[in-house]
Design a protein around this motif. Structure first.
Motif, PDB file in Angstrom:
ATOM      1  N   LYS A  54      60.340  17.927 113.314  1.00  0.00           N
ATOM      2  CA  LYS A  54      60.561  19.387 113.794  1.00  0.00           C
ATOM      3  C   LYS A  54      62.383  19.540 113.081  1.00  0.00           C
ATOM      4  N   LEU A  55      62.926  18.207 112.093  1.00  0.00           N
ATOM      5  CA  LEU A  55      63.485  18.654 111.656  1.00  0.00           C
ATOM      6  C   LEU A  55      63.473  18.902 109.857  1.00  0.00           C
ATOM      7  N   SER A  56      62.436  18.337 109.647  1.00  0.00           N
ATOM      8  CA  SER A  56      62.082  18.587 107.867  1.00  0.00           C
ATOM      9  C   SER A  56      61.536  20.229 108.336  1.00  0.00           C
ATOM     10  N   LEU A  57      61.011  20.571 109.709  1.00  0.00           N
ATOM     11  CA  LEU A  57      60.858  22.951 109.432  1.00  0.00           C
ATOM     12  C   LEU A  57      62.305  22.934 109.063  1.00  0.00           C
ATOM     13  N   SER A  58      63.123  22.328 110.076  1.00  0.00           N
ATOM     14  CA  SER A  58      64.947  23.075 110.011  1.00  0.00           C
ATOM     15  C   SER A  58      65.284  22.899 108.948  1.00  0.00           C
ATOM     16  N   SER A  59      65.034  22.114 108.114  1.00  0.00           N
ATOM     17  CA  SER A  59      65.402  21.475 106.467  1.00  0.00           C
ATOM     18  C   SER A  59      65.752  22.154 106.003  1.00  0.00           C
ATOM     19  N   GLY A  60      63.547  22.731 106.016  1.00  0.00           N
ATOM     20  CA  GLY A  60      63.059  23.385 105.010  1.00  0.00           C
ATOM     21  C   GLY A  60      63.414  24.848 105.095  1.00  0.00           C
TER      22      GLY A  60
END
Length: 498
Positions: free
Chosen positions: A266-272
């Motif tokens: 989830k954090l990776s997707l929002s960062s991406g």
């Protein structure tokens, strides 16, 4: 006289042994502030300096590759530029953005002294990015038919398809490069990154000459050297991590890396999403310019400006990394005041550099264009765009730092929403109106997009200023505790050490 005596008496401090001494609070406070400023400056540059140098070197790898391929043929140069600026940048944006979640998690855990969690986060990030790369792989395999479908010339599309398959190892190199850099930056151990980047750049120049020119392998030689240039630093970083460079944070591979992946995803997707929206913004500027009158001169002038701006952005990205590391470390450590002080220092330092560059490019204007071109028309167009380039550099000195603060605090999803609103709902529409309707051409498009960047910067300043940093400490502590796992050696006695 009575006032002076009273002041001296107030400044007297009794030591535990009964001895009395005079304490000049003003001087002591001044010395403390100087020590604090010097300490924070050192911590800032320990991260920012190597990060800036490493980004300059990575940017340089692409420039060197382009220079050697340019001497092979114009079709090969056009195809490589197309693959590098569109396809590779697209993959780079997604993977860099998603790896920024590691900056948040590693930085806060390191500050909280949960050192063993950094190695687990690193392995989790490798898993997430590898899966993402597999989804991106068809773009590199089917580049030629995709480009033909988009209307690209047959010959360029075919060569681009051939080049893109050679660059598949480069895409996978991003996974290791970005994650290892953020893992090491969180511990302020990124001097190794700078040394490896410099070594890689020297090797790339030599191998490109040897393979492409001396041994006459041509395009294949230049592309092989490019792939090696991206993997050499990765191999060095992995060896540094695996063989004793990070004894507190790397305890070997562990099955715990497969646990609790969803919060990381989830954090990776929002960062991406957050990073991609920023990196693709300038690409849209080029696309909008391609449909204008006298497009060739406009694109040539804009590409020179964006090339200069790209070099300056490497400095900004270094400060982004520094802001992220310092904020995440201090939040993890539980010090809201230190986090705020670090933000102020990073913004001031980066802005000072940006202001110097702002004055420099306002003063020299079009004269710098002759480094890149002999065309007087293009030089005049660059001179016309120079004030916008200078303003862009000034904004770039603040905006990435605030994005780094967001990464350090874990606000990626909030900043993604701000980016959508300021860039794509306000900046681009205003640019289209100014460029096409009011007929200001490329200047109008760039002005509109600068308005979007300015608005995003103002919103981030307001968010940062109004933030309850004590609450952010609590949120960071909760995030670290939520993802905490028992130390790998205790939890997995059969774990294989590296």
């Amino acid at each position: 006289m009575d006032g002076e005596m009273k002041k001296k008496l107030l400044n007297k401090v009794e030591k535990p042994g009964g001895e009395i001494e005079v304490d000049d609070e003003g001087e002591e406070g001044h010395e403390q502030l100087k020590d604090k400023l010097w300490s924070e400056t050192k911590k800032l540059w320990v991260v920012a300096g190597p990060a800036i140098f490493a980004r300059f070197s990575t940017f340089g790898v692409n420039i060197i590759s382009q220079a050697f391929i340019g001497h092979i043929g114009s079709t090969e140069l056009a195809a490589y530029a197309l693959v590098a600026t569109v396809l590779l940048r697209f993959a780079n944006g997604i993977l860099l953005g998603m790896s920024n979640s590691l900056q948040t998690l590693c930085g806060q855990s390191f500050g909280a002294k949960q050192y063993h969690m950094l190695g687990i986060y690193l392995q989790r990030s490798w898993l997430v990015l590898t899966i993402t790369s597999l989804f991106l792989l068809p773009l590199f395999i089917f580049t030629a038919p995709i480009l033909k479908a988009l209307g690209q010339e047959e010959e360029i599309a075919q060569v681009a398809g051939y080049i893109s398959r050679w660059l598949i190892p480069v895409m996978f190199a991003f996974n290791v490069s970005f994650t290892c850099q953020m893992y090491l930056q969180a511990q302020s151990k990124n001097m190794a990154i700078a040394y490896l980047a410099a070594f890689s750049l020297v090797v790339h120049v030599f191998l490109s000459w040897l393979l492409a020119v001396k041994l006459k392998f041509g395009l294949e030689g230049a592309l092989a050297s490019t792939a090696l240039a991206y993997w050499i630093p990765n191999i060095g970083q992995l060896m540094f991590i695996f063989y004793g460079g990070c004894p507190e944070t790397w305890n070997g591979f562990s099955s715990l890396a497969f646990k609790d992946l969803w919060p990381v995803i989830k954090l990776s997707l929002s960062s991406g999403v957050m990073v991609c929206l920023e990196l693709w913004y300038n690409t849209i500027l080029v696309l909008l310019t391609g449909n204008m009158k006298n497009a060739q001169v406009a694109i040539d002038a804009l590409s020179i400006c964006l090339n200069i701006n790209g070099w300056e952005m490497m400095i900004s990205f270094g400060f982004l990394a520094a802001a992220s590391v310092r904020v995440s470390n201090e939040l993890g450590r539980g010090s809201s005041q230190a986090a705020k002080f670090s933000i102020g220092m990073t913004v001031i330092t980066s802005f000072a550099i940006g202001f110097v560059l702002f004055i420099f490019f306002l003063f020299f204007r079009g004269r710098l264009a002759y480094i890149f071109t002999d065309s007087h028309d293009v030089a005049r167009a660059v001179a016309d765009l120079s004030p916008l380039l200078a303003c862009s550099m000034l904004l770039n000195s603040v905006q990435p730092v605030l994005s780094g603060v967001a990464v350090g605090a874990g606000w990626q999803s909030i900043v993604a929403c701000v980016n959508i609103a300021s860039y794509y709902l306000i900046g681009i529409p205003i640019g289209v109106v100014l460029g096409y309707t009011i007929n200001l051409q490329v200047k109008g498009v760039w002005m509109g997009m600068l308005i979007g960047t300015f608005l995003q910067t103002v919103v981030l300043i307001i968010i940062t200023y109004r933030t309850d940093w004590e609450k952010q400490v609590s949120l960071a502590r909760a995030r670290v505790n939520q993802l905490y796992l028992t130390e790998p050696k205790e939890a997995d006695p059969n774990m294989q050490e590296v």
